[in-house]
Scaffold this active site. Structure first.
Site, PDB file in Angstrom:
ATOM      1  N   TYR A 143     -30.949 -28.790 -64.646  1.00  0.00           N
ATOM      2  CA  TYR A 143     -31.325 -29.738 -63.600  1.00  0.00           C
ATOM      3  C   TYR A 143     -32.320 -30.782 -64.109  1.00  0.00           C
ATOM      4  O   TYR A 143     -32.392 -31.879 -63.575  1.00  0.00           O
ATOM      5  CB  TYR A 143     -31.960 -29.011 -62.410  1.00  0.00           C
ATOM      6  CG  TYR A 143     -30.966 -28.546 -61.378  1.00  0.00           C
ATOM      7  CD1 TYR A 143     -29.968 -27.640 -61.708  1.00  0.00           C
ATOM      8  CD2 TYR A 143     -31.018 -29.009 -60.076  1.00  0.00           C
ATOM      9  CE1 TYR A 143     -29.057 -27.211 -60.764  1.00  0.00           C
ATOM     10  CE2 TYR A 143     -30.115 -28.584 -59.119  1.00  0.00           C
ATOM     11  CZ  TYR A 143     -29.142 -27.682 -59.472  1.00  0.00           C
ATOM     12  OH  TYR A 143     -28.243 -27.264 -58.527  1.00  0.00           O
ATOM     13  N   LYS A 194     -24.998 -16.385 -69.306  1.00  0.00           N
ATOM     14  CA  LYS A 194     -23.803 -16.335 -70.143  1.00  0.00           C
ATOM     15  C   LYS A 194     -24.294 -16.172 -71.582  1.00  0.00           C
ATOM     16  O   LYS A 194     -24.153 -17.070 -72.417  1.00  0.00           O
ATOM     17  CB  LYS A 194     -22.981 -17.619 -69.983  1.00  0.00           C
ATOM     18  CG  LYS A 194     -22.300 -17.754 -68.626  1.00  0.00           C
ATOM     19  CD  LYS A 194     -21.008 -16.958 -68.506  1.00  0.00           C
ATOM     20  CE  LYS A 194     -19.909 -17.572 -69.359  1.00  0.00           C
ATOM     21  NZ  LYS A 194     -18.662 -16.750 -69.304  1.00  0.00           N
ATOM     22  N   ASP A 227     -20.145 -15.132 -64.554  1.00  0.00           N
ATOM     23  CA  ASP A 227     -18.785 -15.154 -63.991  1.00  0.00           C
ATOM     24  C   ASP A 227     -18.412 -13.788 -63.430  1.00  0.00           C
ATOM     25  O   ASP A 227     -17.823 -13.675 -62.356  1.00  0.00           O
ATOM     26  CB  ASP A 227     -17.763 -15.639 -65.022  1.00  0.00           C
ATOM     27  CG  ASP A 227     -17.840 -14.891 -66.342  1.00  0.00           C
ATOM     28  OD1 ASP A 227     -18.845 -14.194 -66.598  1.00  0.00           O
ATOM     29  OD2 ASP A 227     -16.879 -14.993 -67.138  1.00  0.00           O
ATOM     30  N   ASP A 251     -27.903 -21.510 -58.288  1.00  0.00           N
ATOM     31  CA  ASP A 251     -27.406 -22.412 -57.254  1.00  0.00           C
ATOM     32  C   ASP A 251     -26.022 -21.956 -56.797  1.00  0.00           C
ATOM     33  O   ASP A 251     -25.755 -21.793 -55.606  1.00  0.00           O
ATOM     34  CB  ASP A 251     -27.341 -23.837 -57.824  1.00  0.00           C
ATOM     35  CG  ASP A 251     -26.809 -24.847 -56.821  1.00  0.00           C
ATOM     36  OD1 ASP A 251     -27.230 -24.804 -55.648  1.00  0.00           O
ATOM     37  OD2 ASP A 251     -25.966 -25.680 -57.206  1.00  0.00           O
ATOM     38  N   ASP A 255     -24.946 -19.680 -53.193  1.00  0.00           N
ATOM     39  CA  ASP A 255     -23.989 -20.159 -52.194  1.00  0.00           C
ATOM     40  C   ASP A 255     -22.908 -19.104 -51.958  1.00  0.00           C
ATOM     41  O   ASP A 255     -22.487 -18.871 -50.827  1.00  0.00           O
ATOM     42  CB  ASP A 255     -23.310 -21.460 -52.660  1.00  0.00           C
ATOM     43  CG  ASP A 255     -23.985 -22.695 -52.080  1.00  0.00           C
ATOM     44  OD1 ASP A 255     -25.196 -22.612 -51.775  1.00  0.00           O
ATOM     45  OD2 ASP A 255     -23.320 -23.730 -51.940  1.00  0.00           O
TER      46      ASP A 255
HETATM   47  C1  IPM Z   1     -29.612 -26.328 -53.109  1.00  0.00           C
HETATM   48  C2  IPM Z   1     -28.874 -27.624 -53.119  1.00  0.00           C
HETATM   49  C3  IPM Z   1     -29.613 -28.577 -54.043  1.00  0.00           C
HETATM   50  C4  IPM Z   1     -29.556 -28.001 -55.437  1.00  0.00           C
HETATM   51  C5  IPM Z   1     -29.108 -30.025 -54.016  1.00  0.00           C
HETATM   52  C6  IPM Z   1     -29.149 -30.598 -52.614  1.00  0.00           C
HETATM   53  C7  IPM Z   1     -29.853 -30.898 -54.959  1.00  0.00           C
HETATM   54  O1  IPM Z   1     -27.553 -27.423 -53.508  1.00  0.00           O
HETATM   55  O2  IPM Z   1     -30.794 -26.325 -52.714  1.00  0.00           O
HETATM   56  O3  IPM Z   1     -29.029 -25.329 -53.472  1.00  0.00           O
HETATM   57  O4  IPM Z   1     -28.560 -28.156 -56.161  1.00  0.00           O
HETATM   58  O5  IPM Z   1     -30.528 -27.361 -55.823  1.00  0.00           O
HETATM   59 MG    MG Z   2     -27.001 -25.392 -53.728  1.00  0.00          MG
END
Ligand code: IPM
Ligand code: MG
Length: 371
Positions: A143, A194, A227, A251, A255
């Site tokens: 990042y 990884k 993975d 990240d 999710d």
């Molecule tokens: C998160 C989001 C952010 C990230 C974006 C909005 C920059 O996806 O907080 O997970 O990638 O960190």
């Molecule tokens: Mg995210």
């Protein structure tokens, strides 16, 4: 009455302001009934900050965040700002706050609540009882690594590149957060990378192992390729307690873990900085996992629970108010058990309500619990 607690509230874009409005109700209730006094400042972040002052994260917002004991963040972004150049995107608002305040450990719980077990796209028996905490590193890795860019190579082809880079101390400090959490939970950390293909992954695995041996031998450590972790999350999610990952894998996997619950609108998160050795304070930001949901913004149908649960995390992590945090969490669970649902978690036979009815119901439940 306890000393004032300084909060910076950043509603942001899309549904952010609506769901934050419901948290304000809870804050008012806590002030009256629990004698918790908060000193609240508001600030601009994301697209609305771009519109107002030309930057997704104005210096003034960063300065306010530094002064605050805790930041409650809504959500940023929307189609209106999608075509802006990379350096001006609303998402930079949250990235700059993380970086400038040194918020390196992102805690993302993925809990399947009993009343919502059917909301998951996976079978109820696979997800019932899932209680995972993803700990994601948030100020390093790909990042922020340099060099990065898009350039023209000598042969005329465009070339895009980013740098995945970690220093050992950056890995060690976030690993400690994961191990500390595991100690208070079920005692297991699954660290993902990884290491089979990435040099930074090899270092990640080595450093996590060193911290484990030296300081946390009582916690179980498992190393897993990222993975494989994605696959295991979908097939046998109950094996996980704490999952530790870098900025990018964390990240993606957070999710995925969140999606298991089938109810993104229910999930909060906390991002913590280091504890200052002299003041004992740490910067911290709390935000829902969901985004700004521009498609439903302004319609009064968004689920305010994730934003409220983020406030519960704030009470717990920034102020040590475990009892008040539990009270709010219990109130929300009771409202769900009573059959109220916003559209995102609607199920047959339940009562569909909007943002403010949900918020009012939570406050009513708080009132009953406190009586
Ligand atoms: C998160 C989001 C952010 C990230 C974006 C909005 C920059 O996806 O907080 O997970 O990638 O960190
Ligand atoms: Mg995210």
């Amino acid at each position: 009455m306890p000393a004032n607690k300084k909060l910076l509230v950043l509603p942001g874009d899309g549904i952010g302001p609506e769901v934050m409005g419901e948290v304000r109700r809870v804050i008012d209730w806590m002030a009256h009934r629990r004698s918790l006094s908060f000193e609240i400042e508001e600030g601009l972040v994301g697209g609305c900050a771009i519109d107002a002052v030309g930057s997704p994260c104005p210096d003034e917002t960063v300065a306010k965040a530094r002064r605050a004991d805790a930041v409650l963040f809504g959500s940023v972004g929307g189609p209106k700002w999608d075509s802006l150049p990379f350096e001006q995107r609303p998402e930079l608002g949250i990235l700059r706050l993380r970086k400038d305040l040194g918020l390196f450990a992102n805690l993302r719980p993925a809990v399947v609540l009993d009343p919502l077990v059917e909301a998951s796209s996976l079978k109820a028996e696979v997800v019932r009882g899932v209680d995972i905490m993803v700990v994601r590193e948030t100020v390093g890795g790909v990042y922020f690594g340099e060099p990065r860019g898009v350039e023209k190579a000598a042969d005329g082809r465009r070339r895009g590149f980013d740098t995945q880079v970690y220093f050992e101390d950056e890995i060690a400090r976030v690993a400690r957060v994961a191990f500390d959490l595991a100690r208070k939970r079920r005692g297991k950390v699954t660290s993902v990378e990884k290491a089979n293909v990435m040099q930074s992954g090899r270092l990640w695995r080595a450093v996590v192992g060193e911290v484990h041996r030296a300081e946390y031998a009582d916690v179980q450590l498992e190393n897993m390729y990222a993975d494989n972790c994605a696959m295991q999350l979908c097939s046998r999610p109950k094996q996980f307690d704490v999952i530790l990952g870098d900025n990018l894998f964390g990240d993606v996997l957070s999710d995925l873990a969140a999606a298991l619950t089938g109810s993104l609108g229910m999930l909060p998160s906390a991002t913590l900085g280091a504890v200052d050795a002299t003041t004992g304070k740490r910067h911290a930001l709390y935000e829902p996992i969901h985004g700004s949901a521009p498609d439903i913004a302004g319609k009064g149908v968004a689920n305010p629970c994730a934003q409220m649960l983020s406030f519960a995390m704030l009470l717990r992590w920034s102020f040590g108010l475990e009892e008040d945090a539990r009270l709010l969490e219990t109130a929300i669970e009771k409202v769900l058990a009573g059959g109220l649902r916003t559209a995102d978690i609607m199920q047959p036979g339940m009562a569909r309500v909007g943002t403010s009815v949900m918020g009012e119901a939570v406050v009513r439940e708080l009132e009953k619990l406190a009586a």
